[in-house]
Design a protein around this motif. Structure first.
Motif, short mmCIF file in Angstrom:
data_model
loop_
_atom_site.label_atom_id
_atom_site.label_comp_id
_atom_site.label_asym_id
_atom_site.label_seq_id
_atom_site.Cartn_x
_atom_site.Cartn_y
_atom_site.Cartn_z
N THR A 55 1.17 -1.50 0.09
CA THR A 55 -0.10 -0.28 -0.22
C THR A 55 1.25 1.62 0.15
O THR A 55 2.16 0.82 0.56
CB THR A 55 -1.00 0.15 1.37
N SER A 56 -0.04 2.06 -0.75
CA SER A 56 0.70 3.14 -0.43
C SER A 56 1.00 3.85 1.23
O SER A 56 -0.03 3.53 1.56
CB SER A 56 -0.27 4.62 -1.50
N SER A 57 1.54 5.10 1.70
CA SER A 57 1.81 5.22 2.83
C SER A 57 0.76 6.19 3.34
O SER A 57 0.05 6.37 4.15
CB SER A 57 3.35 5.88 3.31
N PHE B 292 7.47 9.35 -7.73
CA PHE B 292 7.36 10.26 -7.96
C PHE B 292 6.29 10.66 -8.75
O PHE B 292 5.54 10.02 -9.70
CB PHE B 292 8.47 11.43 -8.61
N ARG B 293 5.39 11.75 -8.09
CA ARG B 293 3.79 11.92 -8.08
C ARG B 293 3.74 12.28 -9.28
O ARG B 293 4.32 13.71 -9.26
CB ARG B 293 3.05 11.37 -7.30
N ASN B 294 2.76 12.45 -10.42
CA ASN B 294 2.27 13.85 -12.21
C ASN B 294 0.67 14.09 -11.69
O ASN B 294 0.47 12.16 -11.32
CB ASN B 294 3.09 13.20 -13.19
N MET C 11 -10.38 17.71 -7.96
CA MET C 11 -9.42 17.14 -8.41
C MET C 11 -9.08 15.94 -7.43
O MET C 11 -9.65 15.90 -5.90
CB MET C 11 -8.12 17.97 -7.89
N ARG C 12 -8.91 14.57 -7.79
CA ARG C 12 -8.64 13.42 -6.47
C ARG C 12 -7.98 13.40 -5.84
O ARG C 12 -7.32 13.58 -6.58
CB ARG C 12 -9.27 12.15 -7.32
N VAL C 13 -8.33 13.76 -4.17
CA VAL C 13 -7.22 13.14 -3.63
C VAL C 13 -6.58 11.87 -2.96
O VAL C 13 -8.21 10.96 -2.99
CB VAL C 13 -6.35 14.26 -2.67
N SER D 161 -10.60 7.07 -2.39
CA SER D 161 -10.48 5.37 -2.57
C SER D 161 -10.16 5.68 -3.86
O SER D 161 -10.04 5.67 -4.69
CB SER D 161 -10.71 4.36 -1.78
N PHE D 162 -8.28 5.16 -3.89
CA PHE D 162 -8.13 4.56 -5.26
C PHE D 162 -8.75 3.66 -6.17
O PHE D 162 -9.16 4.17 -6.66
CB PHE D 162 -6.54 3.29 -5.26
N GLY D 163 -9.53 3.06 -5.92
CA GLY D 163 -10.50 1.77 -6.93
C GLY D 163 -12.01 2.80 -7.27
O GLY D 163 -12.41 2.02 -7.98
N VAL E 109 3.78 5.12 -14.44
CA VAL E 109 3.37 3.60 -13.84
C VAL E 109 1.85 3.07 -13.85
O VAL E 109 0.81 2.32 -14.61
CB VAL E 109 4.24 2.65 -13.42
N THR E 110 2.15 4.20 -12.58
CA THR E 110 0.06 4.01 -12.02
C THR E 110 -0.98 4.32 -12.99
O THR E 110 -2.20 3.68 -12.64
CB THR E 110 0.49 3.77 -10.89
N ILE E 111 -0.85 5.27 -13.34
CA ILE E 111 -1.54 6.10 -14.43
C ILE E 111 -0.96 4.97 -15.67
O ILE E 111 -3.01 4.90 -16.29
CB ILE E 111 -1.21 7.86 -14.73
C1 TK8 Z 1 -3.07 1.74 -5.00
C2 TK8 Z 1 -2.47 3.25 -4.35
C3 TK8 Z 1 -2.19 3.49 -5.22
C4 TK8 Z 1 -1.62 5.63 -4.67
C5 TK8 Z 1 -3.21 6.27 -4.53
O1 TK8 Z 1 -3.06 0.75 -4.12
O2 TK8 Z 1 -4.93 6.30 -4.33
O3 TK8 Z 1 -3.79 7.00 -5.72
O4 TK8 Z 1 -1.00 5.90 -5.39
O5 TK8 Z 1 -0.90 3.36 -6.20
O6 TK8 Z 1 -1.82 2.96 -3.54
#
Ligand code: TK8
Length: 335
Positions: free
Chosen positions: A91-93, A149-151, A170-172, A193-195, A214-216
């Motif tokens: 999980t992300s922190s 790193f997030r974009n 914007m989703r945070v 939540s991410f889902g 990579v997540t996007i």
């Molecule tokens: C995936 C998340 C995700 C995180 C978010 O379970 O919620 O945007 O960056 O990658 O942890």
């Protein structure tokens, strides 16, 4: 001695020499919950970790990955670890700051400049210090993996300066530091939540989200976005968490195997992400997204604008925690 008996004895002796501690390992079936999709590099990392576990335990400790939030979102899965009903989560922190506020240090905007800075902090003494805090709330962090790193991606316009966030829905993540960071830039920020992100983008309930390339890519957000802007505003670690109540029932050998192999997997996962970062971005541009990089001067402006976010959250994170990271970084940068 009969030939067959002799052969059997030899095999027994050979096995005992090759794997003296196999008796210390029980058959374990470890469920690993993931919010991200199956083709994310966490999968490569888990394959390497599994191979390492197979070698150390004679195939006794087996992990099964569940993807796309099939076992619940980050926060929900983490709570299941604490109560001992689920083994493990990657999980992300950030969504866990309600459980351990010190984790919020990673969410401070523009704290890290490079992956190397993040690795030095997480894989060193500071990472251990945070891990001790996590143990007290029922979580064993086997190792710091990478989200990265997030974009920012959105459906409205390129982000070239913080004023461009004005009015963007914007989703945070479920995290007040992120909420304040983007509200402070003028966005209409909503924790989610991410889902839920993909369909919220698709139905235009929101315009924007932020995540590593990579997540996007692997979560397909780019399919419902038009712009991608390299802001590198935060580095988010993935924690490879294990349920402490379950971990405590494992033998010391099993615990050590998990910790050691999580580090093996971490290195593979980080490498694959670095590779995929480029391909993910190329794929998104090919799909028609307009790409831009914010300038170093603008990053500096954003950092200055964000000082009030540091001030607001320093105490709840722990002033000592923030200072520890900042002084480590200052030392690194002075070299
Ligand atoms: C995936 C998340 C995700 C995180 C978010 O379970 O919620 O945007 O960056 O990658 O942890």
């Amino acid at each position: 001695m009969k030939k067959s008996l002799k052969a059997a004895l030899l095999v027994t002796v050979a096995c005992a020499v090759a794997s003296p501690a196999l008796a210390d390992f029980k058959q374990r079936n470890i469920r690993v919950s993931n919010g991200i999709a199956e083709d994310h590099p966490v999968h490569n990392g888990m394959d390497a970790m599994q191979q390492c576990l197979d070698e150390k335990t004679g195939g006794k400790m087996k992990m099964t990955g569940f993807w796309g939030g099939a076992l619940g979102g980050d926060l929900q899965s983490t709570q299941s670890l604490r109560s001992g009903v689920l083994d493990s989560v990657v999980t992300s922190s950030s969504p866990l700051v309600g459980i351990e506020p010190a984790l919020g240090v990673f969410d401070l905007p523009f704290l890290f400049r490079t992956n190397e800075e993040a690795y030095a902090v997480m894989d060193g003494e500071f990472g251990d210090y945070i891990n001790e805090k996590l143990e007290k709330v029922g979580l064993i962090n086997l190792a710091y993996w990478e989200n990265g790193f997030r974009n920012v991606s959105n459906s409205k316009r390129p982000i070239t300066k913080w004023e461009d966030f004005e009015g963007l829905k914007m989703r945070v993540m479920q995290n007040n530091i992120f909420l304040d960071t983007f509200s402070n830039f003028g966005a209409n920020a909503t924790p989610m939540s991410f889902g839920e992100v993909f369909s919220a983008l698709e139905t235009k309930a929101i315009d924007a989200q932020e995540n590593p390339y990579v997540t996007i890519d692997t979560s397909k957000f780019f399919e419902v976005q038009n712009y991608i802007s390299e802001t590198k505003h935060t580095y988010t670690p993935f924690l490879f968490l294990f349920s402490k109540p379950i971990f405590d029932t494992y033998s010391p050998e099993e615990q050590a195997a998990l910790r050691d192999c999580a580090v093996v997997g971490r290195d593979v996962e980080r490498d694959v992400i670095q590779e995929l970062n480029k391909t993910s971005l190329a794929k998104m541009e090919e799909a028609g997204l307009e790409f831009n990089v914010i300038s170093p001067e603008e990053q500096q402006r954003m950092l200055e604008k964000s000082q009030e976010v540091y001030d607001t959250h320093k105490d709840e994170i722990g002033a000592d925690v923030v200072e520890m990271v900042q002084s480590t970084l200052a030392e690194m940068r002075a070299q």
